[in-house]
Design an enzyme around this catalytic site. Structure first.
Site, PDB file in Angstrom:
ATOM      1  N   GLU A 170       0.803  -1.224   0.000  1.00 46.20           N
ATOM      2  CA  GLU A 170       0.000   0.000   0.000  1.00 46.20           C
ATOM      3  C   GLU A 170       0.843   1.285   0.000  1.00 46.20           C
ATOM      4  O   GLU A 170       0.841   2.057   0.962  1.00 46.20           O
ATOM      5  CB  GLU A 170      -0.962  -0.011   1.188  1.00 46.20           C
ATOM      6  CG  GLU A 170      -1.951  -1.159   1.115  1.00 46.20           C
ATOM      7  CD  GLU A 170      -2.964  -1.192   2.239  1.00 46.20           C
ATOM      8  OE1 GLU A 170      -3.955  -1.938   2.098  1.00 46.20           O
ATOM      9  OE2 GLU A 170      -2.772  -0.478   3.240  1.00 46.20           O
ATOM     10  N   GLU A 259      -4.888  -8.335  -0.724  1.00 44.37           N
ATOM     11  CA  GLU A 259      -5.304  -8.081   0.658  1.00 44.37           C
ATOM     12  C   GLU A 259      -6.660  -7.412   0.713  1.00 44.37           C
ATOM     13  O   GLU A 259      -6.927  -6.449  -0.020  1.00 44.37           O
ATOM     14  CB  GLU A 259      -4.301  -7.193   1.397  1.00 44.37           C
ATOM     15  CG  GLU A 259      -4.660  -6.987   2.863  1.00 44.37           C
ATOM     16  CD  GLU A 259      -3.827  -5.909   3.551  1.00 44.37           C
ATOM     17  OE1 GLU A 259      -2.579  -5.970   3.427  1.00 44.37           O
ATOM     18  OE2 GLU A 259      -4.413  -5.018   4.197  1.00 44.37           O
TER      19      GLU A 259
END
Length: 419
Positions: A170, A259
């Site tokens: 991320e 995820e």
């Protein structure tokens, strides 16, 4: 996680409540349009379904929990993908090895993602109101690639062959870890990622933001050094699941969802029918987004597929309807995706004769559903059911005639059929 919880809720599907009309399932069956399945119309190859372990943050799985997570028998999740962290300090590299090794023994694939480079490679900068934001120093790109490569080598020497390693978890949601701009990601991929000795995953945007991955797909040199376009789906609307640019430019590359938790991390994973939202989310990730893998956040958590006591949750049962039966190497095939309101169907082919069909009925009434498999010589299908009172419970076999069979999908349920 507070901001992520809000973002996730923004994209959540409305939840049916237990007080809704017909919650008992006593409403008469609705007749759906036939679901036509064409094994010759092949889509993406499935790499697997799985989840994350992070020993440093929540403790390791026990030996029994590893078997529950990655085994394929009754009462198991059937996960075939494990995601682990890349610790910034080498002294911590062995933390997740035992679980990774056991996952591989049970047929799973292992991938890894870093949150931060080693501290010596990082500098702070001002990013908006954040005065201590972190980024990888430009003069450390080569050293960072070596760091990732060394981790890959360490695992290989300890019995774990990584399927792939990410550049950064991320990079666009990095208030608590290391930021990367799209340009920085492209530069690293162009100049340094080619030296990494396993498949490279990027960019793992927290919300599948295309402005993070588009620059990679649009840069031939960067794209040449990435193997898997990875994405997370926190708060991502279903409308943003398709990725036309990947279909145009991503030939030879893989597309993974690495995820998510859904619809939130605040509720118990045993709430029903809320856990059906997980089934629909996976369905749309496979059918609308055409991902090749679907990876949950923590495997063992109150909101995850495995409860803290080591038993499968309702969310886990919804995942197991895919994970146990749609195995790595299976290919998604064309199927009528929405034959009735609140009914979702996807299908997969394994080998020459095995077809797996997953049907989710989110309606408050039963649905009479006919399935037709083109050019099938199968004489019966086996089935499994999850509803309010059962978890992936065997329902025996149903006869087929000329490639067709008809079943009743219970209200608020998920069923898997295997020829």
């Amino acid at each position: 996680m507070s901001r992520r919880t809000v973002l996730t809720a923004m994209g959540a599907v409305p939840i049916l409540t237990a007080s809704a009309a017909g919650a008992s399932g006593a409403v008469a069956a609705t007749a759906a349009a036939p679901a036509v399945i064409d094994p010759s119309a092949q889509r993406q190859t499935i790499r697997g379904f799985g989840g994350m372990t992070h020993t440093a943050w929540i403790g390791d799985l026990t030996a029994a929990q590893r078997t529950t997570a990655f085994g394929t028998g009754e009462g198991r999740l059937g996960f075939s993908v494990l995601r682990i962290p890349v610790p910034e300090n080498q002294v911590d590299w062995s933390r997740d090895v035992a679980t990774a090794r056991r996952a591989i023994e049970l047929g799973a694939t292992v991938i890894a993602s870093p949150w931060n480079p080693p501290a010596r490679m990082v500098e702070t900068f001002v990013r908006g109101s954040q005065t201590n934001a972190r980024r990888l120093r430009y003069d450390m790109y080569g050293a960072y690639a070596q760091h990732l490569n060394d981790f890959n080598g360490f695992l290989r020497n300890n019995g774990v062959n990584l399927y792939g390693i990410s550049v950064q978890n991320e990079p666009d949601y990095a208030h608590d870890w290391t930021w990367w701009t799209p340009a920085e990601m492209v530069r690293f991929l162009r100049e340094n990622a080619g030296s990494i000795g396993t498949r490279v995953i990027a960019p793992e945007s927290f919300q599948y933001l295309k402005n993070i991955s588009d620059p990679i797909l649009n840069d031939s040199a960067a794209l040449a050094n990435v193997d898997i376009i990875g994405a997370h789906l926190y708060g991502t609307s279903f409308a943003n699941f398709p990725y036309p640019l990947f279909k145009q430019r991503g030939a030879g590359k893989e597309l993974w969802m690495t995820e998510v938790y859904h619809p939130n991390s605040s509720d118990s994973a045993d709430l029903w029918p809320q856990a059906l939202d997980v089934g629909e989310h996976i369905h749309r990730a496979m059918v609308d987004a055409e991902f090749q893998a679907y990876v949950w956040w923590y495997i063992r958590r109150s909101y995850g597929p495995m409860r803290e006591d080591g038993h499968i949750s309702k969310r886990g049962a919804s995942m197991a309807h895919f994970a146990r039966f749609v195995r790595p190497g299976y290919v998604r095939i064309e199927a009528t995706a929405n034959p009735a309101s609140n009914v979702y169907v996807s299908a997969y082919r394994g080998g020459a004769s095995t077809v797996v069909v997953v049907a989710i009925n989110k309606a408050t009434s039963t649905v009479s559903q006919r399935f037709t498999l083109a050019n099938s010589t199968a004489s019966s299908v086996s089935s499994w059911l999850t509803d309010a009172s059962r978890n992936v419970a065997s329902q025996g076999t149903t006869g087929m005639s000329n490639g067709s069979f008809t079943v009743t999908l219970p209200a608020r349920s998920v069923m898997t059929f295997v020829t």
